[in-house]
Design a protein around this motif. Structure first.
Motif, PDB file in Angstrom:
ATOM      1  N   ARG A  87      35.106   7.864  16.763  1.00  0.00           N
ATOM      2  CA  ARG A  87      36.504   8.018  16.351  1.00  0.00           C
ATOM      3  C   ARG A  87      36.785   7.162  15.123  1.00  0.00           C
ATOM      4  O   ARG A  87      36.073   6.201  14.850  1.00  0.00           O
ATOM      5  CB  ARG A  87      37.444   7.595  17.499  1.00  0.00           C
ATOM      6  CG  ARG A  87      37.325   8.451  18.741  1.00  0.00           C
ATOM      7  CD  ARG A  87      37.954   9.845  18.537  1.00  0.00           C
ATOM      8  NE  ARG A  87      37.402  10.840  19.461  1.00  0.00           N
ATOM      9  CZ  ARG A  87      36.445  11.728  19.162  1.00  0.00           C
ATOM     10  NH1 ARG A  87      35.891  11.730  17.980  1.00  0.00           N
ATOM     11  NH2 ARG A  87      36.011  12.597  20.054  1.00  0.00           N
ATOM     12  N   ASP A  88      37.866   7.501  14.411  1.00  0.00           N
ATOM     13  CA  ASP A  88      38.273   6.733  13.223  1.00  0.00           C
ATOM     14  C   ASP A  88      38.392   5.246  13.524  1.00  0.00           C
ATOM     15  O   ASP A  88      38.125   4.408  12.672  1.00  0.00           O
ATOM     16  CB  ASP A  88      39.643   7.225  12.726  1.00  0.00           C
ATOM     17  CG  ASP A  88      39.509   8.512  11.935  1.00  0.00           C
ATOM     18  OD1 ASP A  88      38.365   8.959  11.735  1.00  0.00           O
ATOM     19  OD2 ASP A  88      40.542   9.059  11.536  1.00  0.00           O
ATOM     20  N   THR A  89      38.810   4.957  14.762  1.00  0.00           N
ATOM     21  CA  THR A  89      39.050   3.558  15.112  1.00  0.00           C
ATOM     22  C   THR A  89      37.744   2.795  15.353  1.00  0.00           C
ATOM     23  O   THR A  89      37.727   1.570  15.366  1.00  0.00           O
ATOM     24  CB  THR A  89      39.912   3.478  16.381  1.00  0.00           C
ATOM     25  OG1 THR A  89      39.405   4.412  17.327  1.00  0.00           O
ATOM     26  CG2 THR A  89      41.366   3.790  16.079  1.00  0.00           C
ATOM     27  N   ASP A  90      36.623   3.518  15.560  1.00  0.00           N
ATOM     28  CA  ASP A  90      35.340   2.849  15.816  1.00  0.00           C
ATOM     29  C   ASP A  90      34.799   2.193  14.552  1.00  0.00           C
ATOM     30  O   ASP A  90      34.260   1.105  14.586  1.00  0.00           O
ATOM     31  CB  ASP A  90      34.295   3.846  16.342  1.00  0.00           C
ATOM     32  CG  ASP A  90      34.621   4.318  17.754  1.00  0.00           C
ATOM     33  OD1 ASP A  90      35.071   3.485  18.553  1.00  0.00           O
ATOM     34  OD2 ASP A  90      34.423   5.512  18.042  1.00  0.00           O
ATOM     35  N   ALA A  96      35.388   2.495   9.982  1.00  0.00           N
ATOM     36  CA  ALA A  96      35.908   3.152   8.779  1.00  0.00           C
ATOM     37  C   ALA A  96      35.121   2.572   7.609  1.00  0.00           C
ATOM     38  O   ALA A  96      35.573   1.665   6.918  1.00  0.00           O
ATOM     39  CB  ALA A  96      37.403   2.894   8.624  1.00  0.00           C
ATOM     40  N   THR A 132      33.254   8.887   9.829  1.00  0.00           N
ATOM     41  CA  THR A 132      32.951   7.457   9.969  1.00  0.00           C
ATOM     42  C   THR A 132      33.274   6.682   8.691  1.00  0.00           C
ATOM     43  O   THR A 132      33.189   5.465   8.679  1.00  0.00           O
ATOM     44  CB  THR A 132      31.458   7.205  10.318  1.00  0.00           C
ATOM     45  OG1 THR A 132      30.652   7.560   9.185  1.00  0.00           O
ATOM     46  CG2 THR A 132      31.017   7.995  11.536  1.00  0.00           C
ATOM     47  N   ARG A 176      36.029   5.880   5.427  1.00  0.00           N
ATOM     48  CA  ARG A 176      37.462   5.923   5.106  1.00  0.00           C
ATOM     49  C   ARG A 176      37.707   7.046   4.106  1.00  0.00           C
ATOM     50  O   ARG A 176      36.770   7.450   3.388  1.00  0.00           O
ATOM     51  CB  ARG A 176      37.889   4.575   4.523  1.00  0.00           C
ATOM     52  CG  ARG A 176      37.139   4.235   3.253  1.00  0.00           C
ATOM     53  CD  ARG A 176      37.744   3.077   2.494  1.00  0.00           C
ATOM     54  NE  ARG A 176      36.895   2.648   1.389  1.00  0.00           N
ATOM     55  CZ  ARG A 176      36.759   3.288   0.219  1.00  0.00           C
ATOM     56  NH1 ARG A 176      37.414   4.415  -0.006  1.00  0.00           N
ATOM     57  NH2 ARG A 176      35.958   2.824  -0.718  1.00  0.00           N
TER      58      ARG A 176
END
Ligand code: ZN
Length: 331
Positions: A181-184, A186, A212, A214
């Motif tokens: 996920r984006d939160t894992d 960037a 993965t 930004r």
């Protein structure tokens, strides 16, 4: 770099014996495999290329890529990986016995390439690099030695390998990239060396890799190109075409189309491979009876300076089977 340094012939033979048994076991499930359109350009017209160890490979009429169809489902592929004799042999023998040579000749140059890429595209000293399919962490060890990134992250789904990476002190996201996920993470730059050829669906894989990084960040990946010299010349006798581990071989056009379909901006596509001529030479030395075009035999049998010069032409003109791509995630 020579093929025998990073893939010694005897070890390679033992590895392929096991891989063939893996393929035979998985091929029994072929009635449940799935047909697919071209994994790169999504077109369906295709022609049969060859059958190998119970797997059918086809060529895309539109972009010239080579791929397995029908192919095992993602569930079948993951189950195969968990029971693979070849994977077991890799970790218990191949990896250990070739680690020093591979570190020296593969991972150190890879790290230098990625550090140079960071310079080339103006990444700052605090930039974050994610390694997708980090394995034993050999690439990240070399990358840290380059001291170019502020933070590195290993993305590795295999619990045992994830532990090895943690043992080296790396931050690890223990997931398949498709589940990240984006939160894992960037990252400013994500890299995936030689993963694409293994995956069920290259488009899904590439989109997941892009997640993965930004927005505006870079993605680097390398894979095997069907249009490269050794694969074209050896074709079904190429050991790169090795079911069930390698399913996808894009042409240069195919890999470019794939990046477009994934919504990425293509930055560069190069074929800096060093081994094409050496691979054909070694294959012919072991099996002179292979049906290889006469002129390819002349190249493989030429003196070292000539072989190097020919390989340099392949490198410079998109004709090596080792392809590297850099793409940007739109901002
Ligand atoms: Zn295609």
């Amino acid at each position: 770099m020579r093929e025998n340094d990073i893939r010694p012939a005897a070890l390679l033979d033992a590895f392929f014996e096991r891989l063939q048994r893996d393929a035979a076991r998985l091929a029994v499930q072929r009635p449940h495999f799935v047909e697919c359109p071209c994994p790169f350009c999504a077109e369906t017209p295709q022609r049969s290329a060859f059958e190998k160890e119970g797997f059918r490979y086809v060529e895309c009429d539109a972009c010239g890529s080579l791929y397995a169809s029908p192919r095992p489902t993602p569930i079948q592929l993951r189950a195969y990986l968990e029971t693979s004799e070849a994977a077991e042999f890799w970790s218990t023998h191949f990896y250990r016995e070739t680690a020093d040579a591979r570190r020296e000749q593969m991972f150190r140059p890879r790290a230098a390439r990625i550090a140079a890429l960071a310079d080339q595209y103006g990444l700052g000293p605090d930039a974050v690099c994610a390694d997708i399919g980090a394995g034993y962490g050999l690439f990240l060890i070399e990358l840290i030695a380059c001291n170019r990134f502020g933070r590195v992250v290993a993305v590795e789904p295999d619990a045992r390998l994830a532990d090895v990476c943690r043992g080296h002190g790396f931050e690890v996201v223990e997931k398949w990239v498709e589940d990240v996920r984006d939160t894992d993470v960037a990252a400013d730059l994500a890299v995936a060396f030689e993963v694409l050829e293994h995956v069920f669906e290259p488009l899904t894989f590439l989109r997941a890799c892009a997640q993965t990084v930004r927005p505006g960040g870079l993605l680097f990946f390398s894979t095997l190109a069907s249009t490269g010299f050794d694969i074209q010349v050896l074709w079904e006798h190429s050991r790169s075409v090795s079911p069930p581990q390698h399913l996808n071989f894009p042409s240069i056009a195919g890999v470019t189309r794939l990046m477009e379909r994934a919504g990425l901006v293509t930055v560069e596509v190069t074929t800096p491979g060093q081994l094409d001529v050496d691979i054909v030479r070694n294959r012919l030395a072991a099996h002179p009876e292979l049906p290889v075009p006469r002129f390819a035999r002349v190249i493989a049998g030429a003196d070292e300076a000539t072989r190097e010069a020919v390989q340099a032409v392949f490198r410079a003109h998109g004709l090596s089977s080792h392809v590297q791509c850099v793409a940007r995630r739109p901002a």
